[in-house]
Design an enzyme around this catalytic site. Structure first.
Site, PDB file in Angstrom:
ATOM      1  N   CYS A 183       0.811  -1.199   0.000  1.00 23.55           N
ATOM      2  CA  CYS A 183       0.000   0.000   0.000  1.00 23.55           C
ATOM      3  C   CYS A 183       0.848   1.255   0.000  1.00 23.55           C
ATOM      4  O   CYS A 183       2.062   1.202   0.132  1.00 23.55           O
ATOM      5  CB  CYS A 183      -0.850   0.044   1.266  1.00 23.55           C
ATOM      6  N   GLY A 231      -0.991   0.997  -4.924  1.00 17.46           N
ATOM      7  CA  GLY A 231      -2.239   0.313  -4.615  1.00 17.46           C
ATOM      8  C   GLY A 231      -3.381   0.862  -5.430  1.00 17.46           C
ATOM      9  O   GLY A 231      -3.600   2.079  -5.423  1.00 17.46           O
ATOM     10  N   GLY A 251       2.512  -2.476   4.672  1.00 16.43           N
ATOM     11  CA  GLY A 251       3.345  -3.561   5.193  1.00 16.43           C
ATOM     12  C   GLY A 251       2.474  -4.726   5.578  1.00 16.43           C
ATOM     13  O   GLY A 251       1.259  -4.708   5.377  1.00 16.43           O
ATOM     14  N   TYR A 310      11.493  -3.149  -8.160  1.00 13.82           N
ATOM     15  CA  TYR A 310      10.230  -3.055  -8.892  1.00 13.82           C
ATOM     16  C   TYR A 310       9.236  -2.048  -8.332  1.00 13.82           C
ATOM     17  O   TYR A 310       8.605  -1.329  -9.095  1.00 13.82           O
ATOM     18  CB  TYR A 310       9.552  -4.432  -8.916  1.00 13.82           C
TER      19      TYR A 310
HETATM   20  P1  AMP Z   1       5.510 -13.166 -14.235  1.00 13.72           P
HETATM   21  O1  AMP Z   1       4.687 -13.428 -15.418  1.00 13.72           O
HETATM   22  O2  AMP Z   1       4.836 -13.674 -12.992  1.00 13.72           O
HETATM   23  O3  AMP Z   1       6.923 -13.660 -14.326  1.00 13.72           O
HETATM   24  O4  AMP Z   1       5.552 -11.598 -14.053  1.00 13.72           O
HETATM   25  C1  AMP Z   1       6.721 -10.852 -14.068  1.00 13.72           C
HETATM   26  C2  AMP Z   1       6.329  -9.412 -14.250  1.00 13.72           C
HETATM   27  O5  AMP Z   1       5.551  -8.980 -13.144  1.00 13.72           O
HETATM   28  C3  AMP Z   1       7.525  -8.492 -14.353  1.00 13.72           C
HETATM   29  O6  AMP Z   1       7.321  -7.698 -15.506  1.00 13.72           O
HETATM   30  C4  AMP Z   1       7.464  -7.626 -13.132  1.00 13.72           C
HETATM   31  O7  AMP Z   1       7.664  -6.275 -13.471  1.00 13.72           O
HETATM   32  C5  AMP Z   1       6.084  -7.792 -12.593  1.00 13.72           C
HETATM   33  N1  AMP Z   1       6.046  -7.963 -11.129  1.00 13.72           N
HETATM   34  C6  AMP Z   1       6.978  -8.477 -10.323  1.00 13.72           C
HETATM   35  N2  AMP Z   1       6.571  -8.458  -9.039  1.00 13.72           N
HETATM   36  C7  AMP Z   1       5.339  -7.924  -9.032  1.00 13.72           C
HETATM   37  C8  AMP Z   1       4.383  -7.611  -8.012  1.00 13.72           C
HETATM   38  N3  AMP Z   1       4.628  -7.874  -6.733  1.00 13.72           N
HETATM   39  N4  AMP Z   1       3.221  -7.044  -8.394  1.00 13.72           N
HETATM   40  C9  AMP Z   1       2.963  -6.780  -9.680  1.00 13.72           C
HETATM   41  N5  AMP Z   1       3.827  -7.032 -10.662  1.00 13.72           N
HETATM   42  C10 AMP Z   1       4.998  -7.604 -10.371  1.00 13.72           C
END
Ligand code: AMP
Length: 475
Positions: free
Chosen positions: A13, A39, A114, A253
């Site tokens: 958040c 968020g 958190g 990220y």
């Molecule tokens: P995936 O298809 O699960 O490997 O997604 C990887 C992608 O999700 C990458 O482009 C990241 O930028 C993004 N990503 C990584 N962690 C998160 C997160 N906690 N929430 C949303 N997007 C994420």
């Protein structure tokens, strides 16, 4: 260990607190607007008009929830606000924050970024002695602990409540006459202080300070509790000092690139990490392209270091939410195609290095590789600007279960085959820390190393909400 997948307490958040400004709610609104990336499921603002708290919360984006007439009704010179990013599609208003209660000490609102790792056991204990919960949010545990605590001032109750919780919290509390700001001793999530003339503001990231023309004062220190009231600002360090473990994934990220987080500009960190990635995973290629937006600064660094030209081979539709926000798997897969489009003009016949910040399930990378090949790329070399994600986060970043983390069970070669790339390269763990003072000792990198800096309470899965708002169940 409980399953984070079933853990409805899990959320990430953005928070804001304002004290001493005639348009406190308006500042809170603008800050939430700047923190929208933290968020998108719900948002809320609570203001204090001196004798009472006034609250407004809704589901959706900040700009859709707050209209000028609502902001006008949120009168008062102090306010707190919250953007919520819930996991697994549990978009219910009951879990929207700030939470507002009336207890023996009066009205109290709280907003939390958190995730607490002993909330389940605390909740069990509280319920055994008669506490009744309104939501499934771990933040409500803090409220109950405050209500049960004793002490002459609100801050005493807050401190005794926080002494019982474990995990990640950047918190803002609002009573009718005080703003209290607190950050957990390990300092997992960011929180900074700023000033707008005589007013104080606390926000998750500095990009929110920029929008409201606030001057940056400093980070709220890990373990610090700050009380801001009519007598000014007082700072306490009520907990024994420990080596902080700031979340390194904020750099990788989560935070906005223009924010200063943990004392460094996120953009610069990502660009340096991209340079390091190029040193570690060099390949002969014609073009470097980012996965926008998350891979942009790292791809710039990669191109600078490698001398390979930087091009936008993938274009993003900015009006689509982040992949993870979509509640079901089928929509998530669909989302990648909706969100990104490849440019044959750039990619045709080229050996392409494609840079993303992280690889979680691998499905995004798989789609991207296919997309690049369909657009004519001769070779596709996937470069990930962080180490393999191997373990779930319990401190407030939305990561899937270990079973869904492709890095947890497969080797780099296997993942490379799975995504269909010609080569796959990750940033090394030491490369991640090459530019960060203190190195891994000062950061939490459990998602990459499985080294959790706190015990994670074993326990029964938290129950799912059984009471729904009509508006939410229609959504
Ligand atoms: P995936 O298809 O699960 O490997 O997604 C990887 C992608 O999700 C990458 O482009 C990241 O930028 C993004 N990503 C990584 N962690 C998160 C997160 N906690 N929430 C949303 N997007 C994420």
């Amino acid at each position: 260990m409980f399953s984070p997948d079933a853990d409805r307490f899990h959320e990430e958040c953005g928070v804001v607190g304002v004290y001493g400004h005639p348009e406190a709610a308006n500042l809170a609104y603008l800050a939430l607007y700047a923190l929208q990336h933290r968020g998108q499921e719900s948002a809320g603002i609570v203001s204090s008009r001196g004798d009472a708290l006034i609250s407004h919360r809704g589901l959706g984006l900040v700009a859709d929830i707050f209209h000028p007439d609502i902001i006008r009704r949120l009168v008062g010179t102090a306010a707190i606000g919250h953007n919520r990013y819930a996991t697994h599609g549990e978009t219910v208003l009951k879990n929207a924050q700030p939470l507002v209660v009336e207890y023996q000490g009066g009205a109290l609102a709280v907003a939390h970024n958190g995730n607490l790792v002993n909330a389940v056991e605390l909740r069990e204990r509280l319920e055994a002695t008669g506490s009744i919960f309104q939501s499934t949010s771990d933040t409500e545990v803090v409220i109950h602990l405050i209500a049960q605590a004793s002490g002459p001032a609100l801050v005493d109750r807050v401190v005794s409540a926080l002494a019982e919780v474990r995990g990640a919290y950047s918190l803002v509390f609002l009573s009718k006459d005080e703003l209290i700001v607190a950050r957990d001793p390990l300092g997992f999530r960011p929180l900074v202080l700023g000033r707008v003339k005589d007013a104080w503001v606390a926000v998750s990231e500095t990009c929110a300070l920029d929008l409201i023309n606030a001057t940056y004062v400093r980070e709220v220190e890990p373990g610090e509790v700050i009380v801001i009231g009519s007598e000014g600002m007082r700072s306490f360090h009520p907990f024994p000092p420990v080596r902080p473990r700031r979340c390194v994934f904020e750099y990788v990220y989560f935070a906005r690139p223009d924010s200063r987080v943990f004392g460094r500009t996120v953009y610069q960190v990502r660009r340096e990490l991209g340079r390091q990635l190029a040193r570690e995973t060099h390949v002969q290629a014609d073009v470097v392209t980012p996965v926008p937006d998350s891979g942009v600064p790292a791809a710039i660094g990669y191109a600078e270091q490698s001398g390979i030209p930087y091009q936008l081979g993938l274009i993003r539709n900015h009006y689509v939410g982040r992949t993870f926000i979509e509640p079901t798997d089928s929509i998530r897969h669909f989302g990648v195609r909706v969100k990104l489009n490849a440019m044959p003009e750039i990619l045709e016949g080229q050996r392409v290095v494609v840079v993303d910040d992280s690889l979680v399930r691998g499905t995004t990378s798989q789609k991207i590789v296919t997309m690049l090949r369909n657009a004519g790329a001769k070779e596709v070399h996937m470069r990930i600007c962080s180490p393999p994600t191997i373990s779930p986060c319990y401190y407030g970043i939305d990561t899937p279960t270990r079973e869904e983390l492709v890095g947890a069970s497969q080797s780099v070669e296997e993942i490379c085959r799975f995504i269909g790339a010609d080569s796959l390269g990750y940033l090394s763990e030491s490369g991640l820390y090459a530019f960060l003072d203190g190195g891994e000792r000062d950061f939490c990198d459990a998602c990459f190393t499985e080294r959790y800096p706190t015990p994670i309470s074993a326990g029964q899965e938290p129950r799912q909400l059984q009471l729904f708002d009509a508006a939410a169940s229609a959504a």
